[in-house]
Scaffold this motif. Structure first.
Motif, PDB file in Angstrom:
ATOM      1  N   ARG A  12       7.868 -63.470 -37.281  1.00  0.00           N
ATOM      2  CA  ARG A  12       8.859 -63.493 -38.358  1.00  0.00           C
ATOM      3  C   ARG A  12      10.254 -63.287 -37.776  1.00  0.00           C
ATOM      4  N   VAL A  13      11.182 -64.148 -38.176  1.00  0.00           N
ATOM      5  CA  VAL A  13      12.554 -64.095 -37.661  1.00  0.00           C
ATOM      6  C   VAL A  13      13.297 -62.915 -38.285  1.00  0.00           C
ATOM      7  N   GLU A  68       7.470 -58.971 -37.598  1.00  0.00           N
ATOM      8  CA  GLU A  68       8.913 -59.150 -37.403  1.00  0.00           C
ATOM      9  C   GLU A  68       9.260 -58.971 -35.927  1.00  0.00           C
ATOM     10  N   ALA A  76      13.341 -69.247 -34.904  1.00  0.00           N
ATOM     11  CA  ALA A  76      12.126 -69.678 -35.595  1.00  0.00           C
ATOM     12  C   ALA A  76      11.261 -70.531 -34.682  1.00  0.00           C
ATOM     13  N   TYR A 100      15.006 -70.742 -42.515  1.00  0.00           N
ATOM     14  CA  TYR A 100      14.735 -70.533 -41.093  1.00  0.00           C
ATOM     15  C   TYR A 100      13.533 -69.599 -40.893  1.00  0.00           C
ATOM     16  N   GLN A 101      12.597 -69.646 -41.852  1.00  0.00           N
ATOM     17  CA  GLN A 101      11.396 -68.826 -41.795  1.00  0.00           C
ATOM     18  C   GLN A 101      10.204 -69.697 -42.189  1.00  0.00           C
ATOM     19  N   THR A 102       9.114 -69.627 -41.453  1.00  0.00           N
ATOM     20  CA  THR A 102       7.926 -70.374 -41.848  1.00  0.00           C
ATOM     21  C   THR A 102       7.305 -69.734 -43.087  1.00  0.00           C
ATOM     22  N   ALA A 106       4.958 -66.828 -42.028  1.00  0.00           N
ATOM     23  CA  ALA A 106       5.438 -65.734 -41.179  1.00  0.00           C
ATOM     24  C   ALA A 106       4.923 -64.406 -41.734  1.00  0.00           C
ATOM     25  N   ARG A 163      18.135 -67.588 -44.659  1.00  0.00           N
ATOM     26  CA  ARG A 163      17.140 -66.512 -44.585  1.00  0.00           C
ATOM     27  C   ARG A 163      15.773 -66.984 -45.061  1.00  0.00           C
ATOM     28  N   THR A 164      15.771 -68.030 -45.902  1.00  0.00           N
ATOM     29  CA  THR A 164      14.513 -68.645 -46.323  1.00  0.00           C
ATOM     30  C   THR A 164      14.204 -69.882 -45.499  1.00  0.00           C
TER      31      THR A 164
END
Length: 348
Positions: A60-61, A171, A176, A161-163, A166, A158-159
């Motif tokens: 998680r980024v 974290e 990503a 750039y997240q799979t 995740a 913030r959304t």
């Protein structure tokens, strides 16, 4: 090999600074040993077989880019490796006069001590650790978008750039695993219905992934280490799928690098926990991965070197030339590809 062998021309307008919506509507270039096919990402179930196993990186980024001050001087740091709950290595801008023993203030009541420094790489000990540090990063940090996007991050990133898979407890990535950004709950469900199994591993992607290769020869380049984990359960599931005739499909170069780090010479995957600085270039003999889902990478980058090792430099040069000519979108928010491994570099 000479690094300039991995150079190619890329028009600026091919670089994506926002993803398409929905995520699985992105284009997908299928690179086969005998040719190329233009598809879209939601076609993946049709391109894989029952019994195949897809390996995803569930890191998680975190908002790892911090803007602070040392007295009146501005300092920008990007965390890239967690050393302890309260201690990270970071790349620092404005670090010329930064010295061990000094304090960087990021917000009122939020600061870090510089414990050591090696050029622009520093070790920071924060005034808090664990979840308290994660909370402070979310409050004051920024998503460290790749510099080639040419813009600051915003709330949407913030959304974006997240799979979708995740794991909250994983974290630690500062970039990503971008091949995974194309997957939606619907696409995952359709892959499962196709009989393609899903296994998760963890590699906390570091900011070193953005660093250019400045050496003239690949033998002179030093990779930055990243922390990864393959659990005993994940290793057993992947080995079982392989033993049953399934192909191992790595989702992203991060998953591939971790699998190749954890596999032995005979092609058996072992549990793994710790750092890896594996650097894959043409000539590498792959032990574990048969297919690779990945985005389109920078010229002269370690990632373009990796895909050239996987499919052959000549074939990937042809694939990228086709992608540029036909309008594929490049880099983290760009389109994707499905690569079939070929251990010989022959013309596409």
């Amino acid at each position: 090999m000479r690094v300039d062998a991995f150079d190619f021309d890329l028009p600026r307008d091919r670089i994506a600074d926002r993803p398409v919506s929905p995520r699985d509507s992105a284009r997908c270039l299928h690179v086969r040993p005998d040719g190329l096919d233009d598809r879209i990402m939601r076609d993946l179930p049709d391109l894989l077989q029952p019994g195949d196993v897809m390996v995803f990186n569930d890191t998680r980024v975190i908002p790892a880019r911090l803007l602070g001050r040392r007295g009146e001087a501005k300092v920008e740091v990007t965390l890239h490796m967690r050393l302890a709950d309260d201690t990270w290595r970071a790349f620092a801008k404005g670090a010329k006069k930064l010295k061990p023993g000094q304090t960087i203030t990021f917000a009122e009541g939020f600061e870090a001590l510089v414990e050591d420094k090696d050029g622009g790489d520093v070790r920071l000990k924060f005034d808090r650790g664990g979840q308290a540090l994660m909370d402070a990063l979310k409050a004051h940090g920024h998503i460290p978008l790749p510099p080639y996007m040419g813009r600051d991050d915003d709330e949407r990133d913030r959304t974006d750039y997240q799979t979708v898979y995740a794991a909250p407890e994983k974290e630690g990535a500062v970039a990503a695993p971008t091949a995974g950004l194309h997957f939606t709950p619907d696409l995952l469900a359709r892959l499962e219905a196709r009989g393609v199994s899903r296994v998760f591993v963890t590699l906390h992607v570091g900011a070193g992934t953005f660093l250019p290769v400045t050496a003239d020869d690949t033998a002179e380049h030093r990779m930055h280490a990243e922390i990864g984990e393959v659990t005993p359960e994940a290793a057993a599931a992947i080995n079982a799928a392989r033993a049953g005739g399934g192909r191992v499909v790595a989702v992203g170069t991060t998953a591939l690098r971790l699998l190749e780090s954890a596999a032995d010479e005979s092609g058996v995957l072992h549990p793994f926990s710790g750092p890896t600085d594996i650097f894959i270039t043409p000539g590498w003999r792959f032990r574990m991965v048969d297919r690779l889902v990945t985005n389109f990478h920078l010229p002269r980058s370690t990632l373009f070197m990796l895909v050239s090792a996987f499919c052959g430099l000549t074939r990937m040069q042809a694939a990228y030339a086709h992608a540029v000519e036909t309008g594929y979108r490049f880099y983290s928010y760009g389109d994707g590809s499905l690569l079939e491994r070929c251990d010989e570099d022959i013309p596409a």
